[in-house]
Design a protein around this motif. Structure first.
Motif, PDB file in Angstrom:
ATOM      1  N   TYR A 627       0.821  -1.221   0.000  1.00 25.07           N
ATOM      2  CA  TYR A 627       0.000   0.000   0.000  1.00 25.07           C
ATOM      3  C   TYR A 627       0.851   1.266   0.000  1.00 25.07           C
ATOM      4  O   TYR A 627       1.956   1.272   0.531  1.00 25.07           O
ATOM      5  N   ARG A 628       0.311   2.311  -0.600  1.00 25.48           N
ATOM      6  CA  ARG A 628       0.853   3.657  -0.441  1.00 25.48           C
ATOM      7  C   ARG A 628      -0.281   4.519   0.080  1.00 25.48           C
ATOM      8  O   ARG A 628      -1.424   4.367  -0.351  1.00 25.48           O
ATOM      9  N   LYS A 886       3.218   2.480  -9.233  1.00 22.22           N
ATOM     10  CA  LYS A 886       3.084   1.059  -9.604  1.00 22.22           C
ATOM     11  C   LYS A 886       4.371   0.557 -10.265  1.00 22.22           C
ATOM     12  O   LYS A 886       4.825  -0.565 -10.019  1.00 22.22           O
ATOM     13  N   ARG A 887       4.954   1.386 -11.090  1.00 26.12           N
ATOM     14  CA  ARG A 887       6.204   0.962 -11.757  1.00 26.12           C
ATOM     15  C   ARG A 887       7.304   0.739 -10.724  1.00 26.12           C
ATOM     16  O   ARG A 887       8.019  -0.258 -10.758  1.00 26.12           O
ATOM     17  N   ASP A 891       9.168  -2.789  -9.858  1.00 24.20           N
ATOM     18  CA  ASP A 891      10.637  -2.904  -9.927  1.00 24.20           C
ATOM     19  C   ASP A 891      11.176  -3.505  -8.626  1.00 24.20           C
ATOM     20  O   ASP A 891      12.026  -4.388  -8.641  1.00 24.20           O
ATOM     21  N   ASP A 892      10.641  -2.994  -7.494  1.00 28.58           N
ATOM     22  CA  ASP A 892      11.109  -3.490  -6.193  1.00 28.58           C
ATOM     23  C   ASP A 892      10.801  -4.972  -6.003  1.00 28.58           C
ATOM     24  O   ASP A 892      11.482  -5.670  -5.272  1.00 28.58           O
ATOM     25  N   ARG A 893       9.712  -5.436  -6.626  1.00 29.17           N
ATOM     26  CA  ARG A 893       9.290  -6.830  -6.418  1.00 29.17           C
ATOM     27  C   ARG A 893       9.640  -7.734  -7.596  1.00 29.17           C
ATOM     28  O   ARG A 893       9.124  -8.842  -7.702  1.00 29.17           O
ATOM     29  N   SER A 894      10.508  -7.261  -8.493  1.00 26.71           N
ATOM     30  CA  SER A 894      10.771  -8.061  -9.697  1.00 26.71           C
ATOM     31  C   SER A 894      11.879  -9.097  -9.484  1.00 26.71           C
ATOM     32  O   SER A 894      12.154  -9.905 -10.362  1.00 26.71           O
ATOM     33  N   THR A 895      12.524  -9.032  -8.337  1.00 27.18           N
ATOM     34  CA  THR A 895      13.506 -10.079  -8.014  1.00 27.18           C
ATOM     35  C   THR A 895      13.111 -10.721  -6.684  1.00 27.18           C
ATOM     36  O   THR A 895      12.487 -10.059  -5.844  1.00 27.18           O
ATOM     37  N   PRO A 896      13.476 -12.004  -6.467  1.00 32.34           N
ATOM     38  CA  PRO A 896      13.049 -12.664  -5.234  1.00 32.34           C
ATOM     39  C   PRO A 896      13.554 -11.920  -4.004  1.00 32.34           C
ATOM     40  O   PRO A 896      14.686 -11.419  -3.983  1.00 32.34           O
ATOM     41  N   ALA A 910       8.807  -1.746 -16.196  1.00 38.01           N
ATOM     42  CA  ALA A 910       8.769  -1.427 -17.629  1.00 38.01           C
ATOM     43  C   ALA A 910       7.879  -2.420 -18.373  1.00 38.01           C
ATOM     44  O   ALA A 910       7.092  -2.050 -19.245  1.00 38.01           O
ATOM     45  N   LYS A 911       7.987  -3.675 -17.995  1.00 35.22           N
ATOM     46  CA  LYS A 911       7.197  -4.694 -18.678  1.00 35.22           C
ATOM     47  C   LYS A 911       5.703  -4.512 -18.354  1.00 35.22           C
ATOM     48  O   LYS A 911       4.843  -4.612 -19.224  1.00 35.22           O
ATOM     49  N   TRP A 912       5.447  -4.229 -17.088  1.00 32.13           N
ATOM     50  CA  TRP A 912       4.052  -3.987 -16.699  1.00 32.13           C
ATOM     51  C   TRP A 912       3.476  -2.816 -17.500  1.00 32.13           C
ATOM     52  O   TRP A 912       2.345  -2.873 -17.998  1.00 32.13           O
ATOM     53  N   TYR A 913       4.280  -1.768 -17.630  1.00 29.08           N
ATOM     54  CA  TYR A 913       3.860  -0.545 -18.339  1.00 29.08           C
ATOM     55  C   TYR A 913       3.552  -0.869 -19.805  1.00 29.08           C
ATOM     56  O   TYR A 913       2.540  -0.438 -20.365  1.00 29.08           O
TER      57      TYR A 913
END
Ligand code: SF4
Length: 1025
Positions: A627-628, A886-887, A891-896, A910-913
């Motif tokens: 959340y933000r 959201k981006r 990004d923060d959650r794109s690696t384990p 970027a991919k989500w966008y």
């Protein structure tokens, strides 16, 4: 020259009819069986073992093959056994429909989630409905069989033992069995009989009779007739006498609902016998009987209930279409219900005129002041709505009409009916939004959830997990609490809530917020931020975990108080109506006065939502990082009061005003926002409860984002091809405009006059070639306005107008205005038929915006659109604060996460966008080519589609046929040849679309989607039903 070979693409979908296992010699499927299944092996469970009453499938068929066996033709429709389930279908299905049904049934059998992408016009909804209802029917048959077998065993046991234990169980389970079942007077008698079993002074025969009356169609538990056979009802709409009175005699819950109740009873009884067996081997039961009972308890989780089907789609209009499909085309009859809004179903004229229907209704219901609400239960028992009644399957319009006739509220009746229905249709926010879900009584546990038009589910789920509260709403809560404190009612609890509301109002008003996202009429400050964590902020605005616990307690006490007040009011009304006034003079007024004040439904709803979000922000919540929190200040021009519809009489749009220190506070709205950046916040809860989730749409591609974004495992996916023959459509990308310059609609280019002129000339060229209707999509309203202004100056627009009447999608405005525009567009095309088939003559062109009103949910079949032109790639606004957040979040959650490996890995920002942009394009592309015999062209006026990776992001049915042209002249040649061939084909086939209205009824009765289809069928009869 085409850079991507179309021949290769066509080869990819070469039909493979060996996937079908036919066992009869009746006509086989059409050879264009263009199905591609991508399935991980699915673990079959016990439900999958239902054996069809047909010849066995050949040994050679692989487990992943489509297990489709045509069986018989009866009931005026065809019957197939697909993955072990008999499916009745109104006509010969397309291969893609068979593929979808097979895919769906396999997922349902194994209780796993799946995604199905199938283009509009491929008969997706009908296939899904038939598949899920057939599966449910077979599931129910199996339940009945199981129940019957176990009952037989229990009966045998009871013959060797006293009846005491049965009576004891009945008495113990009585409340569970009957508390939820609304019974009529007649039914109550039998309930009373069962209740008296408690005292033990009832004969076994009377007990058996009572049981049988309450559970219609059940076998008596005691003293069975030795001649009696167990009958498994697998027929469709089994003949039952039509109810002949306004009130159904026994109970108005469905037999299946009652059956589920019985199953819960059975489980306990079986357990009782097994427990007894541990001590003393029971008389009269064989080892096989004991195995059966053990098997029953071991599989109790699977057989605990017959799943209810929730079929959600985007809009009420689409819900109506689904109900129509079920009613007109399928042979399935079951208890169904539709959940809708008050705006559609309210029959109180004053409330309807008010413009804020929800709020007005809540107030009236709170004060017991709405007549139709008092008697809404009358509708539940209306004979037309009962099994085999005229409106056994009803739509909101039907129940509204019935509500008007009986002067009882259709909105509350529909909600109650959905509680006992086997199939519930609803817009999908009724499923996604936990608040709406709770108030509408949607129960997901063990049930099946199908979300059609699911391409927006990801965004809708994020919105459902979010909450925005205005200072106006908080003022109302604070004022109501003050009033309750002054009256001395639950002083401490109301003080707690009121203090929070006032604290938040004051904090929002604070002009010192560190606003960092500044737009023309909005400024936003977001937490966590450097120097202040989310916990620090929550502490500062009174939302510490300790206070939240206190708040929770206070709200629950207030809730209990309001519940008591309501039941007192209800009781007084009932007494009044039945002349049972038991009050002394003055006592009534005193009591009414006492109960006239409490927190409004709106305020209570707000508090519930706030507590739900705060629950996600609690220290032990897995979603607290998702959340933000934002403080937003907006000028009032862009804020719409809650409950006021843009098309309603109270809506007055104001001019946009710049936000800043000069803007008076009275012209500002302050908003406290809790933004969920992870749709999994609400979706994972749905997944954890539902037995199976099916996401379907014409445009789910790219599919890979869904599983990771929704935090749900989808065990299989299916991308079906279009049912249209590849010869009947073209998909082409043009790299250069008429000037020979690259057509690259990037942000830096769109303001260049040379770019705008090149685009204009290209469209004018296409307009002069394309017959009939045409749609052009651009990324934004501002670009659309720029292009129109420029083309006026260059007279390009006049050139376009020589061939087509020009329509422009409006930004904003009411739904009625937009509907009028659409009607004019369609009329202008219809009245020029068939002459407008020649491109030199007048057709119509609609300029629209991706993600706008035209791009979603509107059918432009046949001559309403022969060409869709796509300009640019509609990426979301780069600087929009929610997009930025959201981006960053992705990004923060794109690696384990090493500290928390349980956290799922997301697509990077970027991919989500990227995916958001291509999903919008895919949605726009689906406007034309709406049925098998439709035809048309998709043109990308954008050089970036020469790149393979961009084409790969389009829906499968487009990407595999995409041809890329370097120059505009090459594209023109291809277009000319295509249009000419298709027009000639139509003329040769004698299709005159001007006959649309004459043959439309015939079209509906055949279950076909368009008049063109009917005309062609008359000629070729390939699918003649
Ligand atoms: S209770 Fe029903 S009829 Fe009455 S205001 Fe509400 S929706 Fe309308």
């Amino acid at each position: 020259m085409s850079l991507h070979s179309q021949g290769t693409a066509a080869a990819e979908i070469t039909p493979d009819i060996s996937e079908y296992a036919y066992i009869d010699t009746k006509p086989s499927l059409p050879p264009e069986a263009n199905i591609e299944l991508k399935q991980e092996p699915i673990a079959e469970t016990k439900q999958a073992e239902l054996k069809p009453d047909v010849k066995p499938k050949p040994e050679s068929t692989t487990p992943s093959a489509v297990e489709c066996i045509r069986v018989v033709e009866d009931f005026g429709h065809k019957t197939f056994v697909i993955s072990g389930v008999r499916v009745h279908f109104p006509f010969q299905p397309y291969p893609s429909q068979l593929g979808m049904m097979n895919h769906m049934i396999r997922a349902l059998n194994s209780a796993q989630n799946t995604m199905i992408e199938s283009p509009t016009g491929s008969g997706k909804s009908l296939a899904l409905l038939c598949a899920v209802l057939a599966w449910r029917q077979s599931f129910e048959a199996k339940h009945r069989q199981t129940l019957a077998n176990v009952r037989q065993t229990i009966r045998r046991y009871s013959e060797h033992n006293s009846m005491a234990f049965v009576k004891q169980m009945l008495a113990a389970k009585h409340d569970d069995l009957f508390a939820e079942v609304p019974v009529s007077k007649e039914g109550s008698k039998h309930v009373d009989t069962l209740q008296s079993a408690d005292s033990g002074n009832i004969s076994d025969e009377a007990l058996a009779e009572a049981w049988n009356q309450i559970i219609p169609g059940s076998q008596p538990l005691v003293k069975p007739d030795p001649e009696q056979q167990v009958v498994i009802d697998t027929t469709i709409a089994s003949p039952m006498p039509k109810p002949d009175a306004d009130i159904t005699p026994i109970a108005d819950a469905s037999p299946v609902f009652l059956l589920n109740q019985a199953l819960s009873y059975m489980r306990e009884t079986v357990q009782f016998i097994l427990d007894q067996a541990k001590a003393t081997p029971p008389d009269g039961l064989t080892a096989a009987d004991m195995d059966e009972l053990r098997d029953y308890t071991q599989n109790a989780a699977q057989v605990k209930a017959i799943p209810r089907i929730y079929f959600g789609t985007r809009t009420h209009k689409q819900v109506s279409q689904l109900v129509n499909e079920l009613r007109r085309k399928t042979p399935y009859r079951l208890r169904s219900a539709v959940l809708g809004s008050r705006a559609q179903t309210c029959i109180n004229h004053q409330v309807k005129k008010s413009g804020s229907i929800d709020e007005e209704c809540r107030k009236l219901v709170d004060d017991s002041m709405c007549g139709p609400h008092h008697i809404y239960r009358k509708l539940l028992a209306h004979k037309k709505l009962q099994r085999q009644g005229d409106l056994e399957i009803w739509d909101l319009e039907d129940i509204e009409t019935l509500g008007r006739e009986t002067r009882s509220c259709p909105y509350f009746a529909a909600r109650d009916l959905s509680g006992t229905a086997d199939l519930v249709f609803c817009p999908y926010n009724y499923i996604l939004d936990p608040g709406v879900r709770g108030s509408a009584g949607v129960e997901l546990e063990g049930n099946v959830v199908i979300l059609d038009e699911a391409h927006n589910v990801e965004n809708a789920a994020r919105d459902s997990g979010s909450l925005e509260i205005t200072d106006e709403q908080l003022h109302v809560v604070a004022a109501e609490c003050r009033m309750m404190v002054d009256r001395g009612t639950l002083r401490m609890e109301h003080e707690t809530v009121g203090t929070l509301a006032s604290t938040l109002v004051n904090w929002l008003k604070d002009s010192d917020h560190p606003y960092e996202y500044l737009e023309f009429d909005t400024q936003t400050a977001v937490w966590p931020r450097s120097g202040e964590s989310l916990d620090d902020l929550l502490e500062r605005i009174l939302l510490s975990p300790q206070f939240v616990a206190q708040l929770q307690k206070a709200v629950s006490v207030i809730e209990g108080y309001i519940k008591d007040v309501r039941s007192r009011k209800e009781k007084r009304r009932w007494d009044d109506e039945n002349n049972l006034n038991r009050y002394k003079k003055g006592q009534l007024m005193e009591e009414e006065e006492e109960d006239s004040r409490h927190l409004s439904t709106g305020s209570m709803r707000l508090l519930e939502q706030l507590l739900r979000v705060l629950g996600h922000l609690a220290p032990d919540s897995p979603f607290r990082q998702d959340y933000r929190v934002a403080c937003i200040r907006k000028s009032k021009s862009q804020h719409m009061p809650e409950g006021v519809a843009a098309s309603g009489p109270k809506y007055r749009p104001r001019k946009r005003r710049k936000i800043g220190p000069d803007l008076p506070a009275s012209d500002c709205v302050n908003v406290l926002a809790f933004w969920a950046l992870n749709p999994g916040v609400v979706f994972s809860e749905i997944a954890s409860k539902a037995r199976t989730i099916v996401l379907t749409s014409g445009t789910l591609s790219p599919l890979d984002s869904y599983a990771s974004e929704l935090q749900v495992k989808f065990s299989s996916t299916l991308e079906a091809n279009h049912v249209i023959d590849s010869q009947r459509f073209r998909a082409l990308a043009v790299e250069c405009g008429t000037s020979g310059e690259l057509l690259e609609g990037k942000y830096k280019n769109v303001d260049l006059l040379s770019f705008q002129d090149d685009l204009g000339n290209a469209i004018a060229e296409i307009v002069s070639r394309s017959p009939d209707g045409m749609l052009v999509f651009v990324p934004s309203y501002s670009l659309l306005a720029k292009l129109m202004a420029r083309w006026k100056v260059t007279e390009c627009l006049s050139e376009i107008e020589v061939h087509k009447r020009v329509f422009i999608e409006p930004q904003g405005g009411s739904k009625e205005e937009f509907d009028r525009l659409l009607t004019t567009y369609r009329d202008s095309l219809a009245k020029n038929r068939p002459a407008s088939r020649q491109p030199a003559l007048r057709g119509a062109i609609m300029f629209a915006v991706y993600r706008g009103k035209v791009s979603e949910g509107i059918d432009f079949s046949d001559y309403f659109c022969r060409t869709v032109v796509n300009i640019g790639i509609p990426y979301p606004a780069f600087k929009d604060v929610k997009v930025v957040l959201k981006r960053q979040y992705n990004d923060d959650r794109s690696t384990p996460n090493r500290d928390d490996p349980s956290q799922g890995v997301l697509l990077n920002g970027a991919k989500w966008y990227d995916i958001q942009a291509f999903r919008a394009i895919n949605q726009a592309l689906g406007r034309c080519l709406r049925h098998k015999m439709d035809w048309g062209v998709i043109i990308m006026l954008e050089s970036r589609f020469a790149q393979r990776w961009n084409v790969e992001r389009l829906s499968k049915w487009v990407r595999q046929y995409m041809g890329v042209y370097r120059t505009f002249d090459e594209a023109k040649l291809d277009l000319d040849a295509f249009y000419k061939a298709r027009i000639k084909e139509d003329i040769d086939a004698g299709i005159d679309d001007s006959l649309v209205n004459d043959i439309l009824p015939a079209c509906s009765s055949l279950g076909l989607s368009s008049p063109t289809t009917v005309a062609t069928h008359t000629v070729n009869s390939p699918l003649n039903t």
